[in-house]
Motif scaffolding. Sequence first.
Motif, mmCIF file in Angstrom:
data_model
loop_
_atom_site.group_PDB
_atom_site.id
_atom_site.type_symbol
_atom_site.label_atom_id
_atom_site.label_comp_id
_atom_site.label_asym_id
_atom_site.label_seq_id
_atom_site.Cartn_x
_atom_site.Cartn_y
_atom_site.Cartn_z
ATOM 1 N N ALA A 69 -5.226 11.560 -2.646
ATOM 2 C CA ALA A 69 -3.803 11.743 -2.957
ATOM 3 C C ALA A 69 -3.031 10.430 -2.876
ATOM 4 O O ALA A 69 -1.839 10.422 -2.602
ATOM 5 C CB ALA A 69 -3.194 12.764 -1.986
ATOM 6 N N ILE A 70 -3.709 9.307 -3.144
ATOM 7 C CA ILE A 70 -3.084 8.001 -2.965
ATOM 8 C C ILE A 70 -1.857 7.825 -3.854
ATOM 9 O O ILE A 70 -0.884 7.171 -3.463
ATOM 10 C CB ILE A 70 -4.116 6.865 -3.227
ATOM 11 C CG1 ILE A 70 -3.544 5.513 -2.802
ATOM 12 C CG2 ILE A 70 -4.580 6.873 -4.670
ATOM 13 C CD1 ILE A 70 -3.309 5.393 -1.321
ATOM 14 N N ARG A 71 -1.866 8.430 -5.045
ATOM 15 C CA ARG A 71 -0.715 8.295 -5.946
ATOM 16 C C ARG A 71 0.510 9.019 -5.381
ATOM 17 O O ARG A 71 1.636 8.559 -5.514
ATOM 18 C CB ARG A 71 -1.086 8.824 -7.333
ATOM 19 C CG ARG A 71 -2.010 7.900 -8.104
ATOM 20 C CD ARG A 71 -2.525 8.529 -9.381
ATOM 21 N NE ARG A 71 -3.295 7.574 -10.172
ATOM 22 C CZ ARG A 71 -4.530 7.213 -9.907
ATOM 23 N NH1 ARG A 71 -5.146 7.762 -8.866
ATOM 24 N NH2 ARG A 71 -5.164 6.324 -10.658
ATOM 25 N N VAL A 72 0.257 10.173 -4.765
ATOM 26 C CA VAL A 72 1.369 10.905 -4.138
ATOM 27 C C VAL A 72 1.903 10.111 -2.953
ATOM 28 O O VAL A 72 3.112 10.028 -2.733
ATOM 29 C CB VAL A 72 0.903 12.305 -3.680
ATOM 30 C CG1 VAL A 72 2.032 13.043 -2.984
ATOM 31 C CG2 VAL A 72 0.395 13.109 -4.867
ATOM 32 N N ARG B 193 4.862 6.990 1.609
ATOM 33 C CA ARG B 193 4.414 7.559 2.878
ATOM 34 C C ARG B 193 3.250 6.758 3.474
ATOM 35 O O ARG B 193 2.467 7.275 4.272
ATOM 36 C CB ARG B 193 3.981 9.011 2.660
ATOM 37 C CG ARG B 193 5.101 9.920 2.199
ATOM 38 C CD ARG B 193 6.045 10.258 3.330
ATOM 39 N NE ARG B 193 5.484 11.278 4.199
ATOM 40 C CZ ARG B 193 6.070 11.730 5.301
ATOM 41 N NH1 ARG B 193 7.224 11.208 5.672
ATOM 42 N NH2 ARG B 193 5.495 12.664 6.034
ATOM 43 N N GLU B 194 3.150 5.482 3.105
ATOM 44 C CA GLU B 194 2.053 4.668 3.619
ATOM 45 C C GLU B 194 2.094 4.571 5.150
ATOM 46 O O GLU B 194 1.059 4.657 5.808
ATOM 47 C CB GLU B 194 2.101 3.250 3.023
ATOM 48 C CG GLU B 194 1.805 3.178 1.535
ATOM 49 C CD GLU B 194 3.059 3.293 0.684
ATOM 50 O OE1 GLU B 194 2.991 2.946 -0.499
ATOM 51 O OE2 GLU B 194 4.110 3.732 1.226
ATOM 52 N N ASP B 195 3.296 4.379 5.703
ATOM 53 C CA ASP B 195 3.415 4.263 7.160
ATOM 54 C C ASP B 195 2.975 5.547 7.857
ATOM 55 O O ASP B 195 2.289 5.516 8.882
ATOM 56 C CB ASP B 195 4.859 3.929 7.551
ATOM 57 C CG ASP B 195 5.240 2.515 7.170
ATOM 58 O OD1 ASP B 195 4.311 1.703 6.921
ATOM 59 O OD2 ASP B 195 6.443 2.214 7.107
#
Length: 585
Positions: free
Chosen positions: A202-205, A211-213
């Motif tokens: 779900a890296i694109r989401v 929401r990386e942090d």
Amino acid sequence: MIKKLIQQVGRFRTAAILTPIFTALEVVMGVLIPYVTSWIIDRGIMAGDLSKVTLYGGLMLVMAFFSMLFGIMSGRFSAYASSGFASNLRNAMFQNIQTFSFSNIDKYSSGGLITRMTTDVQSLQQAFQMLMRISVRAPLNLVFSVFMCIFINLRMSLIFVIALVILGTALYLIISRTVKLFAQVFLRYDDLNSSVQENIAAIRVVKAFVREDYENKKFSKAAEALYKLFVKTESLQALNHPIMMLVVYGCIIALSWFGAQFIVIGDLTTGQLTSLFTYVMTILSSLMMLTMIFVNLTMSAASAKRVMEVINEKADITNPEKDAVMEVKDGSIDFENVSFSYGVKNANGNAETPYAIRDINLHINSGETIGVIGGTGCGKSSLATLVSRLYDATKGTVKVGGIDVRQYDLTTLRDEVSMVLQNNVLFSGTVLDNLRWGKEDATQEECETACRLACADEFIEQMADGYNTYLEQNGSNVSGGQKQRLCIARALLKKPKILILDDSTSACDTATDAKIQKAFREELPDVTKLIIAQRIQSVQYADRIIVMESGIITGFDTHENLLKNNTIYQEIYHIQTKDKGDFDS
């Protein structure tokens, strides 16, 4: 469980048998060398006889050569057998997973299955290699070395007995605590792998919602839990070495003290004392290896249980044991008093969790186009999965072509009931590769025809390499609507009697959706089409429409009649056509 694990050794059984044989021969050579050393000292050096030094030295070289040769053969066969064992385990797990029904798959997380096929299998591979070599080497070294000590001097061997008791007690106290901690390690691995897999998928989401942090903290939490568990376990296990060294040095001091006295009185020779020093190290290190074997085997027992759970998992949905129906007569569908729950049944045959659909009775004629509409979670998809027997009804009977779906050969049924699932999945490979999942030997012309019906031809032809364009994993280099159309084309290549589209045009614009529905009506008149949708426009031209709410059918009629008689359908229609809102709102 052990018997079934041994069966996985398969064609590597010969190598698994030869490994301990060569290991035992290596041990025999290794144990005899210190004794020959005592001959060199006593009969050669102390006696001033260089011919004996040469003779026994040559004998030692021969023994060392054979010890090395046996060790090489043991290592070679153990690597071959353990790697083959791991390969067989992974193949057995993967092949069994392919037989799982949806209900079987629901029992396991994707991260958990990956952990079982990687970390758990690796743990078992190491344990198997250890069983073939170290678990043979350690006890034989221990027994033979103790025997040689007794043979050399019985009274001096009592030092080893006292040392064994002290070291054994200390190691038992350490192991009893570490074993419980190691059993928890693989559960933490599941959490870690699940976090990684979910983030990557779900890296694109994640990027879209910045929401990386959050994902970093989530992963760090799982990694931190695994780190703390390992630190606690390894800290306890690290006590093994200093305790062993304390006992070893104590033995050396005791041997030096008492040995010197025995030499003076003539009960022991210098060469014998030298060999005793070697044997004490061998005995204590063998005991240490035995404790490590126990710890690792205990860890591996947890892995073995998890691996065998997957291998022993029986598919809930299988072919009939005999007289399976091999032909679907037509595309008619019947539901007779059907109720379905995603949970298991209790002793009375009732579901332990709420029913997704309840008391469904309907008849669909072959060649009809049926729309299915209703709010999220009302049971639309559940209804469709029962037709192709991706799940079995908890109660009642589902029939295709007038025959209970449980009587069909699964391949026959699923070839004739082609379903495009909500979650559109494409595989890495060319467009043609993906289309031919529907029909392995499909010609270029057949693929182009299917794509034309699914309105996929228009964007494929604009691609640089056309049908040979390479698609990334899960079709990440095409849009959502394009993925849906490719999945529809793939399903059409089967030339099924029943086609089920589970909200499969939701990502397409309304014009494309209308073109697809028109193509189906004109080009596939004999195929029963079950179209699940959220939009009225996708189903309003169907022969009849099923309206669902809370797992039951509240209406089953034409678009016109439902507008007159069905309150829920009227609400959906007015919201979507007049208020231009979303039904679920």
